[in-house]
Motif scaffolding. Structure first.
Motif, PDB file in Angstrom:
ATOM      1  N   LEU A   1     -36.532-158.758 -53.313  1.00 38.65           N
ATOM      2  CA  LEU A   1     -35.584-159.253 -52.616  1.00 38.65           C
ATOM      3  C   LEU A   1     -35.417-159.060 -51.207  1.00 38.65           C
ATOM      4  O   LEU A   1     -34.969-159.865 -50.516  1.00 38.65           O
TER       5      LEU A   1
ATOM      6  N   SER B   1     -32.817-159.032 -59.880  1.00 39.97           N
ATOM      7  CA  SER B   1     -33.713-158.246 -59.273  1.00 39.97           C
ATOM      8  C   SER B   1     -34.193-156.961 -60.404  1.00 39.97           C
ATOM      9  O   SER B   1     -33.752-157.048 -61.363  1.00 39.97           O
TER      10      SER B   1
ATOM     11  N   CYS C   1     -29.693-155.882 -47.706  1.00 36.72           N
ATOM     12  CA  CYS C   1     -30.674-155.665 -49.055  1.00 36.72           C
ATOM     13  C   CYS C   1     -30.666-154.159 -49.202  1.00 36.72           C
ATOM     14  O   CYS C   1     -31.265-153.618 -48.258  1.00 36.72           O
TER      15      CYS C   1
ATOM     16  N   SER D   1     -32.098-154.946 -54.379  1.00 36.80           N
ATOM     17  CA  SER D   1     -33.541-154.806 -54.432  1.00 36.80           C
ATOM     18  C   SER D   1     -33.798-153.724 -55.436  1.00 36.80           C
ATOM     19  O   SER D   1     -34.720-154.177 -56.434  1.00 36.80           O
TER      20      SER D   1
END
Length: 287
Positions: free
Chosen positions: A123, A117, A145, A69
């Protein structure tokens, strides 16, 4: 099944090579050097040892998933992919070239990248969707993540924690790269995050806080997965921005760096302990 357990010296050697790749990508347009260096060890550990995710199963529905992310750390991901054979090492020289997709943020044209991303806070929700699908199908896939600590200023991150716990997504792990900086400012000087462990716990997550540069601590934390039945797993990895380069470590002004070729060579020598550089702010681009 997960990858084989590796000797710490092997992981350290891989991580050192990844740091070399990041330094080499910090020229001719530059990259987010400091933040990428802080994430290296956790990314290397996850791909080399924890995740069932390797060059031969990138489209296998039974594979594990990793979503970066904090997409600006992608040089650490590119470097890890190169060291583990997901992409050719030679491709890293194409960084920012119009003839390749090796760029400042993850791009799904690169093997192993699951989702674009770069828009912070995006994300975690994507990872939740994948984790929910796996739960519905009765799968055993793990979903990770990786988020930045500054990214936690996005309300969508905390909404994601609430939703993940509401749906009992214990197959999902949020990993926080806690390097204590966001862009060109310390997190605690802008919007303080601490006590971070207590905040995630209050939101219902099962939390582990570790040294994100210590492979033994990384192993001990992730081997406990899932941390608690029916709860989102959260790993807060305390890290150092610019880890491996004392001249730029823990500096707010070493966020996005664009070094000259000579400075890159100096930094590579510093990485290997050969000498310490004194790089001025004149060669720095901050965005």
């Amino acid at each position: 099944m997960q990858n084989n357990i590796r000797d710490n010296k092997e992981l350290e050697a891989i991580a050192l090579n990844v740091r070399e790749h990041i330094i080499k990508m910090s020229t001719d347009g530059g990259c987010f050097t400091g933040a990428s260096l802080s994430a290296v060890d956790m990314i290397v550990y996850l791909y080399a040892e924890f995740l069932n995710l390797h060059k031969d199963n990138l489209t296998d529905p039974e594979r594990d998933y990793l979503f970066l992310s904090k997409g600006h750390d992608v040089p650490a991901l590119y470097g890890t992919f190169a060291e583990l054979g997901l992409i050719e090492k030679e491709r890293l020289a194409n960084h920012l070239s119009i003839n390749d997709h090796i760029y400042w943020h993850p791009n799904t044209h690169i093997p192993g990248i699951e989702f674009h991303s770069g828009s912070l806070g995006h994300l975690p929700s994507v990872a939740i969707g994948v984790a929910m699908d796996i739960k519905i199908r009765g799968g055993a896939n793990k979903v990770i993540c990786i988020m930045g600590d500054g990214e936690l200023n996005e309300g969508s991150c905390w909404e994601a924690v609430l939703v993940a716990n509401a749906y009992k997504l214990d197959n999902l792990i949020f990993v926080i790269d806690r390097n204590k900086f966001q862009a060109n400012m310390a997190t605690e000087d802008l919007i303080p995050l601490e006590p971070l462990h207590n905040k995630f716990t209050a939101f219902g997550a099962a939390v582990s806080r570790i040294d994100g540069h210590d492979f033994n601590e990384l192993r001990r934390a992730f081997e406990k997965y899932p941390f608690a039945e029916g709860k989102l797993n959260v790993v807060i990895a305390d890290t150092i921005r610019g880890k491996g380069l004392p001249s730029i470590q823990a500096r707010a002004d070493r966020w996005f760096c664009n070094f000259s070729a000579d400075e890159v060579e100096q930094l590579l020598q510093e990485l290997h302990g050969e000498h310490t550089t004194q790089l001025t702010s004149e060669t720095l681009v901050v965005r």
